[in-house]
Motif scaffolding. Sequence first.
Motif, mmCIF file in Angstrom:
data_model
loop_
_atom_site.group_PDB
_atom_site.id
_atom_site.type_symbol
_atom_site.label_atom_id
_atom_site.label_comp_id
_atom_site.label_asym_id
_atom_site.label_seq_id
_atom_site.Cartn_x
_atom_site.Cartn_y
_atom_site.Cartn_z
ATOM 1 N N ILE A 107 4.221 4.842 6.693
ATOM 2 C CA ILE A 107 3.681 6.193 6.740
ATOM 3 C C ILE A 107 2.344 6.082 6.293
ATOM 4 O O ILE A 107 1.547 6.642 7.094
ATOM 5 N N ALA A 108 1.911 5.334 5.248
ATOM 6 C CA ALA A 108 0.720 4.925 4.919
ATOM 7 C C ALA A 108 -0.437 4.506 6.014
ATOM 8 O O ALA A 108 -1.483 4.637 6.100
ATOM 9 N N LYS B 18 1.685 11.147 -1.348
ATOM 10 C CA LYS B 18 1.904 9.572 -1.625
ATOM 11 C C LYS B 18 1.099 8.600 -0.534
ATOM 12 O O LYS B 18 0.446 7.769 -0.744
ATOM 13 N N PRO B 19 1.780 8.677 0.753
ATOM 14 C CA PRO B 19 1.149 7.857 1.857
ATOM 15 C C PRO B 19 -0.401 7.908 1.847
ATOM 16 O O PRO B 19 -0.967 7.176 2.256
ATOM 17 N N SER B 20 -0.958 9.353 1.763
ATOM 18 C CA SER B 20 -2.249 9.566 1.896
ATOM 19 C C SER B 20 -3.011 8.808 0.792
ATOM 20 O O SER B 20 -4.214 8.219 1.066
ATOM 21 N N THR C 273 3.513 -3.850 0.291
ATOM 22 C CA THR C 273 4.780 -3.335 0.580
ATOM 23 C C THR C 273 5.712 -4.587 0.521
ATOM 24 O O THR C 273 6.906 -4.622 -0.066
ATOM 25 N N ILE D 131 -1.813 -2.830 2.925
ATOM 26 C CA ILE D 131 -0.622 -2.254 2.955
ATOM 27 C C ILE D 131 0.585 -2.960 3.056
ATOM 28 O O ILE D 131 1.719 -3.062 2.243
ATOM 29 N N TYR E 115 -1.450 6.974 8.425
ATOM 30 C CA TYR E 115 -2.650 7.629 8.007
ATOM 31 C C TYR E 115 -3.883 6.937 7.958
ATOM 32 O O TYR E 115 -4.990 7.602 7.832
ATOM 33 N N TYR F 208 7.829 4.034 3.002
ATOM 34 C CA TYR F 208 6.500 4.570 2.417
ATOM 35 C C TYR F 208 5.072 3.774 2.970
ATOM 36 O O TYR F 208 4.300 4.430 3.257
ATOM 37 N N CYS G 261 2.331 2.142 -5.035
ATOM 38 C CA CYS G 261 3.560 1.577 -4.184
ATOM 39 C C CYS G 261 4.735 1.345 -4.997
ATOM 40 O O CYS G 261 5.821 1.832 -4.713
#
Length: 478
Positions: free
Chosen positions: A352-353, A112-114, A154, A150, A356, A349, A312
């Motif tokens: 973490i993204a 999911k984050p990738s 978010t 992101i 990456y 989430y 997201c």
Amino acid sequence: MDSPKDSKKLLYQNVSFYFKVGLISGICMIVGTIIGSGIFVSPKSVLANAGAVGPCLVIWAACGVLATLGALCFAELGTMITKSGGEYPYLMEAFGPIPAFLFSWTSLLVTKPSSFAIICLSFAEYASAPFYPGCDPPPVVIKCLAAAAIVVITIVNSLSVKLGSYLQNLLTAAKMIIVTIIIVSGIVLLAQGKTENFKDSFKDSKISVSSIGLAFYNGLWAYDGWNQLNYITEELKNPYRNLPLSIIIGIPLVTICYVLINIAYFTVMTSTELLQSQAVAVTFGDRILYPASWIVPLFVAFSTIGSANGTCFTAGRLVYVAGREGHMLKVLSYISVKRLTPAPAIMFYGAIAIIYIIPGDINTLINYFSFAVWIFYGLTVFALIVMRFTRKEVNRPIRIPIVIPVIVTLVSILLVLIPIISAPELAYLYCVLFILSGLIFYVLFVHFKFSWPQKISKPITMHLQMLLEVVPAEETTE
């Protein structure tokens, strides 16, 4: 430290009102999540592996059929087990907590984050391209812009479910504008007789298992998101009706759009020219829309940011459900008292993204993502077959022919094995080892529940509760 009981009562009186997504929003969620960066990135890879125009178009259509069949399997699962979290509750019901935990472990930290990072990096490339004509944008600019995207997405989804849903509808409308421009331009060019690139369309095609398999890999990346509505089943109005209808309408609509977009590309570019293009959609716009070609990167940016928003919106629910089951930090399952959103899960989430984004290699991220995700797609569809025999008593508002999940399971196995056989790399071994490493965390923190992690996490949870103003989503007796 929990919020007062009256705040919790207010939360549960209103959460069911705010967490509702209708049929139109459901279709927009599917279309908006699927149509993102993939259709503007994958055509080169699909054509390179297919070798010719004819098989390339066949593969794009076949990928849409496979996505539809997979989504129908998920529709039966979603109406049989009406819990949010996508594959997680289905694996829990069919195989127990260990496969479900490994899925949540892999999804939360890899797939999911990738995926979120890949989409935002693609957005950053298209959004920054007009400011660097004739050369590639600096990597630091792309990464900073992707990180900013992101953060914004978010924040929006943490503030309001309605705001995230409305933004999704708006961006879906915007991306459909550029899709419509490309499709209509292609139809006009075909009507004008621009068909020379379709002659002998199967000449020089590649028919090996490995090349076709890799072509499917890249095509299915563009279709990824076909299962996203299952992550918010609890938030759907009348899921027994709206979930299958959203799938039946949304995915075939995307398939038609993808095939027509690729046809439009070939009306102005030969196979060689398409493979040499740095950005296929931009090249198409330069040849057809000049001097208004700036419209293409602008609306492609809208398309990718809309896909990122949809990802997201749904993936935050997986963190929430896993936390609610005790498979992740408990605070991740908490709901904002003021905003009525799973804010801690969405923030986790997004964080973490961003990690990456630091390496920033889109191709490497896609390889890790595709390999891992089809392992669990296949396992989830196999769970449907298993529960046909082990859970016969469960009500199934939708019951698809058993041959459909069998086909999807077999194709999933092929999609996992083909890249390993055709182009073996250590990256695939590392991915498998990472998935299995989740067993260590499951045994230590979930199965045995050692006391020392609880002593560490309890004060952290308490302070995060006060900072974020969140409470448990399930009412408890006090």
